[in-house]
Design a protein around this motif. Sequence first.
Motif, mmCIF file in Angstrom:
data_model
loop_
_atom_site.group_PDB
_atom_site.id
_atom_site.type_symbol
_atom_site.label_atom_id
_atom_site.label_comp_id
_atom_site.label_asym_id
_atom_site.label_seq_id
_atom_site.Cartn_x
_atom_site.Cartn_y
_atom_site.Cartn_z
ATOM 1 N N ALA A 65 12.147 -25.441 9.113
ATOM 2 C CA ALA A 65 12.452 -25.052 10.398
ATOM 3 C C ALA A 65 13.654 -25.305 10.844
ATOM 4 O O ALA A 65 13.607 -24.555 11.799
ATOM 5 N N LEU A 66 14.687 -25.644 9.884
ATOM 6 C CA LEU A 66 15.926 -25.846 10.407
ATOM 7 C C LEU A 66 16.842 -24.663 10.819
ATOM 8 O O LEU A 66 17.043 -24.439 11.985
ATOM 9 N N SER B 168 4.868 -26.844 16.293
ATOM 10 C CA SER B 168 3.820 -26.819 16.573
ATOM 11 C C SER B 168 3.508 -25.565 16.737
ATOM 12 O O SER B 168 1.896 -24.775 15.357
ATOM 13 N N GLU B 169 2.873 -24.399 17.407
ATOM 14 C CA GLU B 169 2.144 -23.503 17.671
ATOM 15 C C GLU B 169 2.493 -22.115 16.055
ATOM 16 O O GLU B 169 1.531 -22.377 15.672
ATOM 17 N N LEU B 170 3.390 -22.422 15.935
ATOM 18 C CA LEU B 170 3.668 -21.010 14.189
ATOM 19 C C LEU B 170 3.625 -22.091 13.217
ATOM 20 O O LEU B 170 3.096 -21.512 12.342
ATOM 21 N N THR B 171 3.916 -22.944 12.941
ATOM 22 C CA THR B 171 3.703 -23.313 11.990
ATOM 23 C C THR B 171 1.868 -23.842 11.915
ATOM 24 O O THR B 171 1.572 -23.890 10.670
ATOM 25 N N ARG B 172 1.353 -24.018 13.060
ATOM 26 C CA ARG B 172 -0.548 -24.634 12.925
ATOM 27 C C ARG B 172 -0.752 -22.940 12.809
ATOM 28 O O ARG B 172 -1.560 -22.877 11.230
ATOM 29 N N ARG B 173 -0.052 -21.749 13.247
ATOM 30 C CA ARG B 173 -0.482 -20.226 12.915
ATOM 31 C C ARG B 173 0.348 -20.214 10.667
ATOM 32 O O ARG B 173 -1.024 -19.201 9.878
ATOM 33 N N ALA B 174 1.099 -20.513 10.695
ATOM 34 C CA ALA B 174 1.566 -20.217 8.910
ATOM 35 C C ALA B 174 0.751 -21.011 8.223
ATOM 36 O O ALA B 174 0.425 -20.574 7.028
ATOM 37 N N ASN B 175 0.239 -22.483 8.482
ATOM 38 C CA ASN B 175 -0.928 -23.068 7.587
ATOM 39 C C ASN B 175 -2.276 -22.418 7.713
ATOM 40 O O ASN B 175 -2.726 -22.829 6.728
ATOM 41 N N ASP B 176 -2.464 -21.664 8.459
ATOM 42 C CA ASP B 176 -4.040 -21.087 8.616
ATOM 43 C C ASP B 176 -3.934 -20.103 7.913
ATOM 44 O O ASP B 176 -5.146 -19.957 7.553
ATOM 45 N N THR B 177 -3.115 -19.370 8.052
ATOM 46 C CA THR B 177 -2.535 -18.091 7.209
ATOM 47 C C THR B 177 -2.462 -18.306 5.344
ATOM 48 O O THR B 177 -1.716 -17.149 4.515
ATOM 49 N N GLY B 178 -1.508 -19.394 5.109
ATOM 50 C CA GLY B 178 -1.423 -19.752 3.981
ATOM 51 C C GLY B 178 -0.004 -19.252 4.133
ATOM 52 O O GLY B 178 0.377 -18.501 2.499
ATOM 53 N N VAL B 179 0.946 -19.149 4.696
ATOM 54 C CA VAL B 179 1.877 -18.242 4.316
ATOM 55 C C VAL B 179 3.711 -19.591 5.137
ATOM 56 O O VAL B 179 3.032 -20.237 5.244
ATOM 57 N N LEU C 166 6.709 -20.243 6.785
ATOM 58 C CA LEU C 166 6.768 -20.815 8.223
ATOM 59 C C LEU C 166 7.492 -19.561 8.323
ATOM 60 O O LEU C 166 7.266 -18.945 9.273
ATOM 61 N N ALA C 167 8.870 -19.250 7.895
ATOM 62 C CA ALA C 167 9.643 -18.119 8.159
ATOM 63 C C ALA C 167 8.908 -16.238 7.989
ATOM 64 O O ALA C 167 9.244 -15.583 8.189
ATOM 65 N N GLU C 168 7.904 -16.631 8.052
ATOM 66 C CA GLU C 168 7.067 -15.117 7.125
ATOM 67 C C GLU C 168 5.603 -15.678 8.582
ATOM 68 O O GLU C 168 4.741 -14.264 7.445
#
Length: 499
Positions: A349-350, A372-383, A385-387
């Motif tokens: 995320a830097l 927090s919020e965006l990392t969680r969403r990235a993990n949930d969708t398997g993409v 972080l930048a995507e």
Amino acid sequence: MAATTELVDFDEVIAKFDPAMGLEIHVELNTNTKMFCGCPTAFGAEPNTQVCPTCLGLPGAMPVVNRKAVESAIRIGLALNCEIAEWCRFARKNYFYPDMPKNFQTSQYDEPIAFDGYLDVDVEGETFRVEIERAHMEEDTGKSTHVGGSDGRIHGADYSLVDYNRAGIPLIEIVTRPILGTGDKAPLVAKAYVSAIRDLIVALGVSDARMDQGSIRADVNLSLAPKGSGGLGTRSETKNVNSLRSVERAVRYEMGRHAGILLAGGSVLQETRHFHENDGTTSSGREKSDAEDYRYFPEPDLVPVAPSREWVTELRATLPENPAAKRVRLQKEWGFSDLEMRDTIGAGALELIEETVAAGAAPQAARKWWLSELTRRANDTGVELAEVGVTPVQVAGVQALVDTGRINDKLARQVFDGLIAGEGTPEEIVAARGLEIVSDDGALSAAVDKAIEANPDVADKIRDGKVAAAGALIGAVMKEMRGQADAGRVRELILEKLA
């Protein structure tokens, strides 16, 4: 013998042997066309659709050097503190492999474009200087797929398929000198070095450095010598290791395997080995060839490369800030603790936080959303972080709405829902979804009265001076107003009414 050798415990390895490592990193450049022809290089195309007579090695086809690839090679060399050759040339590396349609690889041998460099890496507070022997230009091979076997390798397969799309893509191979004196930190130094190279390549913008797609991959050479001998043992080369964790695991495994052979009175075979991601082990590939076995000779179809000193000076001016130095600077500027910075880097995320801060958000606020919020969403969708579907500018826009009191963190999460769904800007989403915080005293006062009436016991506690009990009434008001009440103003009204 190696197949039946028992691994030696890591602490025992360190007590009895000195490890020596050599790392070879192959970087696939992001040029639009291949190294010696005009074929496209896009990843994921249908097999054998990005080929021509040159990269297929057909008779009479003549190669031409890709200038952009040479430029990228020079910039990589400069970033690694290398000398840049005033004159160098390509050579033919002769060997037969099904994925080498020419039966030779066009590479550089004794005249690389960059040489005598170094890169410093930090491991647990200690700095290790990794000396770079050379960084040279070459072309990638095609890709073989073995069908029908249990492990995807040729042994036991029913048949093999070859895709030549990758054949001829520009590569830079970065080769270290033997890395000595690392002791028990050898696996971590290897991992840190590959990580530092990847960061540098990304900063230079010459490759996407996706280890999972093979655009950067490492070969790990390792040998052991008796403790304090000052010598070098026989090395093994673990090929195409494609993750940072796997680099560390490959070094650790090979150290245990080598020690097991040596302590049993055996001799280590100089060979290439395959790394297995599932269990962290390696297995024998083929006996390692020496340089003379490849019958190198100068490539007769290509003229030498002679970059002018003026061009090299111009390219030096394009180098970005060293990634390690940049991290130190940003940590100081942002006021992050060591743990916060480590987690930021680990999450990838830097740069996202840097861009979010540049767009106007405070560093801690930017970090909060991305980690927090965006990392969680990235993990949930398997993409990655930048995507995840939200840009740094949009994150800064959401935080600006929070900073001005128009929304709170809970409502901001709904704004992110809208951003990912493509509903417009943060401002437009707040307006369309009716998310703005209500600060009108009339509406808030009515909601407060309702909460007091519904919770007389809580109201009595507040009248008796137990102000902390106001939290329960604030929660009731927030629920009544779907989280859109100004919590601070709600608290003020409660205390005024129950004074």
